[in-house]
Design an enzyme around this catalytic site. Structure first.
Site, PDB file in Angstrom:
ATOM      1  N   ASP A  10       0.824  -1.203   0.000  1.00 18.03           N
ATOM      2  CA  ASP A  10       0.000   0.000   0.000  1.00 18.03           C
ATOM      3  C   ASP A  10       0.869   1.268   0.000  1.00 18.03           C
ATOM      4  OD1 ASP A  10      -2.344   1.578   0.344  1.00 18.03           O
ATOM      5  OD2 ASP A  10      -2.053   1.569   2.530  1.00 18.03           O
ATOM      6  N   GLU A  22       3.555  -8.212   7.370  1.00 19.36           N
ATOM      7  CA  GLU A  22       2.286  -8.881   7.086  1.00 19.36           C
ATOM      8  C   GLU A  22       2.390 -10.014   6.072  1.00 19.36           C
ATOM      9  OE1 GLU A  22      -0.735  -5.941   6.249  1.00 19.36           O
ATOM     10  OE2 GLU A  22      -0.759  -5.313   8.354  1.00 19.36           O
ATOM     11  N   ASN A  50      -0.135  -5.905  13.609  1.00 16.48           N
ATOM     12  CA  ASN A  50      -0.772  -4.794  12.902  1.00 16.48           C
ATOM     13  C   ASN A  50      -2.281  -5.016  13.023  1.00 16.48           C
ATOM     14  OD1 ASN A  50       1.813  -4.137  12.189  1.00 16.48           O
ATOM     15  ND2 ASN A  50       1.562  -4.484   9.997  1.00 16.48           N
ATOM     16  N   TYR A 102      -6.365  -3.218  13.009  1.00 15.11           N
ATOM     17  CA  TYR A 102      -7.184  -2.069  12.578  1.00 15.11           C
ATOM     18  C   TYR A 102      -8.620  -2.183  13.096  1.00 15.11           C
ATOM     19  CZ  TYR A 102      -3.264  -0.451   9.860  1.00 15.11           C
ATOM     20  OH  TYR A 102      -2.024   0.035   9.508  1.00 15.11           O
ATOM     21  N   GLU A 161       1.295  -1.576  13.992  1.00 19.15           N
ATOM     22  CA  GLU A 161       0.473  -0.610  13.241  1.00 19.15           C
ATOM     23  C   GLU A 161      -0.910  -0.547  13.871  1.00 19.15           C
ATOM     24  OE1 GLU A 161       0.063  -1.337   9.013  1.00 19.15           O
ATOM     25  OE2 GLU A 161       2.213  -1.675   8.782  1.00 19.15           O
TER      26      GLU A 161
HETATM   27  C1  BDP Z   1      -1.343  -2.502   6.658  1.00 18.82           C
HETATM   28  C2  BDP Z   1      -0.043  -2.382   5.884  1.00 18.82           C
HETATM   29  C3  BDP Z   1       0.303  -0.927   5.541  1.00 18.82           C
HETATM   30  C4  BDP Z   1      -0.922  -0.218   5.025  1.00 18.82           C
HETATM   31  C5  BDP Z   1      -1.981  -0.230   6.113  1.00 18.82           C
HETATM   32  C6  BDP Z   1      -3.266   0.524   5.729  1.00 18.82           C
HETATM   33  O1  BDP Z   1       1.023  -2.966   6.595  1.00 18.82           O
HETATM   34  O2  BDP Z   1       1.343  -0.897   4.601  1.00 18.82           O
HETATM   35  O3  BDP Z   1      -0.670   1.082   4.579  1.00 18.82           O
HETATM   36  O4  BDP Z   1      -2.333  -1.580   6.322  1.00 18.82           O
HETATM   37  O5  BDP Z   1      -4.178  -0.104   5.214  1.00 18.82           O
HETATM   38  O6  BDP Z   1      -1.936  -3.687   6.368  1.00 18.82           O
HETATM   39  O7  BDP Z   1      -3.313   1.728   5.930  1.00 18.82           O
END
Ligand code: BDP
Length: 597
Positions: free
Chosen positions: A160, A410, A463, A465, A501
């Site tokens: 990304d 990842e 990582n 989210y 992350e």
């Molecule tokens: C993670 C990746 C990172 C992306 C991020 C995103 O490691 O490179 O930019 O997601 O989606 O999976 O912002």
């Protein structure tokens, strides 16, 4: 690999500036055989993509050519002469006049050529560098090239960030004596009030070697004889996060009573260790606060820029960040040296990003090709990964700021074949550097139950989210998911955990009183929710927000002029979350909140 330096026995000429530039196909097939016939000039260092307005250059897939004249200083007669390219992304070919002198695959590590036999002191030569940007199943990072209906070749990739290419770092010409130092490896330890400095020196031919350690004021504090050994620094000043202290190891190759070559390698004395669920620097628990970054600025793309370097470190210090990860590739050596000098801790990552075909299937769980197979990522990919790892460790092994290697971002660590792929790489990393812990960052789909490789590594880097890609806009649900997830990793592996992350895309200037994704308030609330959870988990040792600043990506409907998860905008202005981070991190000061020990 040694960084070229000016020393009492070596000279250095920078070749940065404007180079003639052309895209392959617009000039003859062997453009190095004469003056490049082109109206274009490109800046070095800079990625070439955003320099020009022509989309055919920006989106070009294949080779481009850089060319300039260079003059060998007249005093270099009798010396060995080297040409050093700090990075050609992703592949480089160097020609001196009509002769190919070096080829290198891998866009983020340096390479050099001994060009002594091809040039003469005092004379000019024509220097041409071809740079290829193609990514395939056997490059690191990987990618796929497709051909559109109109015949245009297009580069697809699984990472990304925009596939910037070109000469994004400096190019050097340097001299060294005939018998010279070719490598220095330094490892340090602490013995009461003394520091121990183990060193190994390699030379271009057998010759006596002696070393001296100079302190920051230039006073000699230790010395030794021989190509390898250990010297002691009494009353050592340690390199500490936030309080850097560097010594210099002066390495001298002797020719009788004369010094034939002299090279000084800076180093810091510090130890790194993982003990139980703690990450120790100099025996003291360290709590990482900081960011996943990118080398990414307007116009320059991934081009190294000292002004941005200084400003980014200022902004990190302003937020109370004590560390960062070189996501998702090795950064310019200037960045590593700056971190050494300013006491910023670095997790040093390879360019192995996108080894994950499951991400294509996405959260919807669509069918995808297996990630780990001879047709996708197999032995040849792993060989490229191993070569890249060797080059990274060779380049960065002496940086005190580097406290851990991150072998991949990842990867599909829960898919069959992951262990077979990673086991030899982990063994190689431990052989190359027995002193630093290892990690990789685990993707969302890799849970504590299905991940197949985490036990091979020293630190769990996750990582996650929750509240963004999962439970979007629902921070209450996200908080529960996150805590359950972290506790399960802590329980199964008993290792320190770092959040590699966590982040939310944010459009500066967008506001709401509710939990509305993309607003500045949401980014802040999202981060604060994470921090509440982190502070409740005993094994937790660090938080790296994704991302330091907004950055360019390829086009996609989920990207609005790039990735906007920056805490700073691409031109480095703070979003509200930056102020909130600053309040938390300044107070933490690199230590876990005392409530969780
Ligand atoms: C993670 C990746 C990172 C992306 C991020 C995103 O490691 O490179 O930019 O997601 O989606 O999976 O912002």
């Amino acid at each position: 690999m040694l960084k070229p330096r000016s020393t009492p026995t070596r000279e250095l000429v920078g070749l940065d500036g404007l180079w003639r530039f052309a895209v392959a196909g617009t000039v003859p097939d062997d453009p190095w055989e004469g003056r490049l016939d082109t109206p274009l000039e490109a800046a070095v260092p800079a990625s070439y993509n955003d320099l020009f307005t022509d989309p055919a250059i920006r989106d070009h897939v294949g080779w481009v050519w850089y060319q300039r004249q260079a003059r060998v200083p007249r005093g270099w007669a009798g010396e060995r002469i080297f040409l050093r390219v700090d990075a050609a992304t992703h592949e480089g070919r160097v020609y001196v006049d009509d002769v190919l002198v070096a080829e290198h695959i891998g866009g983020y590590t340096p390479f050099e050529a001994d060009i002594t036999g091809h040039v003469r002191a005092g004379e000019e030569f024509r220097l041409t560098i071809g740079v290829g940007n193609e990514l395939t199943n056997t490059t690191i990072p990987p990618g796929t090239i497709t051909v559109a209906q109109d015949g245009r070749r297009q580069q697809k990739y699984l990472h990304d960030f925009y596939n910037y290419a070109g000469l994004a770092r400096s190019v050097w010409l340097y001299s060294a004596p005939q018998v010279h130092v070719t490598d220095v490896t330094i490892t340090t330890g602490v013995d009461g009030p003394a520091g121990t400095v183990g060193y190994t020196v390699e030379t271009s031919a057998p010759a006596p070697v002696r070393v001296r350690v100079l302190d920051a004021a230039g006073a000699e504090v230790a010395s030794g004889e021989g190509a390898s050994g250990t010297v002691r620094i009494e009353d050592v000043t340690l390199w500490r996060p936030g309080a850097a202290y560097l010594y210099g190891l002066v390495v001298e190759v002797l020719d009788g009573r004369e010094v034939a070559d002299s090279y000084t390698e800076p180093f810091g004395v510090r130890t790194v260790e993982v003990r139980g669920t703690r990450f120790l620097i100099n025996g003291e628990p360290f709590y990482f606060t900081g960011f996943g970054k990118h080398e990414d600025t307007p116009v320059r793309g991934k081009g190294h820029d000292d002004a941005y370097l200084v400003h980014d470190f200022q902004l990190m210090e302003w937020t109370g960040a004590n560390s960062f990860r070189t996501s998702h590739y090795p950064y310019a050596e200037e960045v590593m040296e700056f971190a050494d000098r300013h006491g910023i801790v670095v997790i040093d990552e390879t360019a192995a990003v996108g080894l994950n075909l499951a991400v294509q299937g996405g959260l919807a769980g669509r069918a995808h090709d297996p990630t780990w197979s001879p047709e996708t990522f197999g032995a040849a990919t792993r060989e490229a990964h191993a070569r890249h790892l060797r080059e990274l460790v060779a380049r960065d092994k002496n940086h005190p700021s580097v406290v851990m290697w991150c072998l991949a971002n990842e990867p599909s660590s829960s898919e069959e074949g992951a262990r077979e792929y990673f086991e030899p790489l982990v063994a190689l990393a431990r052989e190359l550097d027995p002193t630093r812990p290892l990690s990789y960052t685990a993707v969302m789909f890799a849970s504590s139950r299905n991940d197949l490789i985490a036990d091979l590594f020293d630190v769990v880097c996750l990582n996650r989210y929750y509240g963004w890609y999962v439970a979007t806009g629902d921070l209450a649900a996200a908080e529960t998911y996150l805590e359950t997830d972290l506790r399960a990793w802590a329980e199964r592996f008993g290792k320190p955990i770092i959040m590699g992350e966590y982040g939310a895309d944010t459009q500066p200037g967008l506001h709401s009183v509710w939990d509305v994704p993309w607003t500045e308030e949401y980014q802040q609330a999202y981060l604060e929710m994470h921090h509440r959870v982190f502070d409740r988990v005993e094994a937790f040792v660090g938080e790296h927000v994704w991302n330091f600043a907004d950055f360019a990506t390829s086009n996609g409907i989920h990207r609005v002029d790039g990735n906007k998860k920056g805490v700073f905008t691409r031109d480095r202005r703070p979003k509200s979350a930056a102020h909130a981070l600053r309040r938390r991190w300044k107070e933490l000061g690199g230590r876990k909140p005392s409530s969780v020990g």
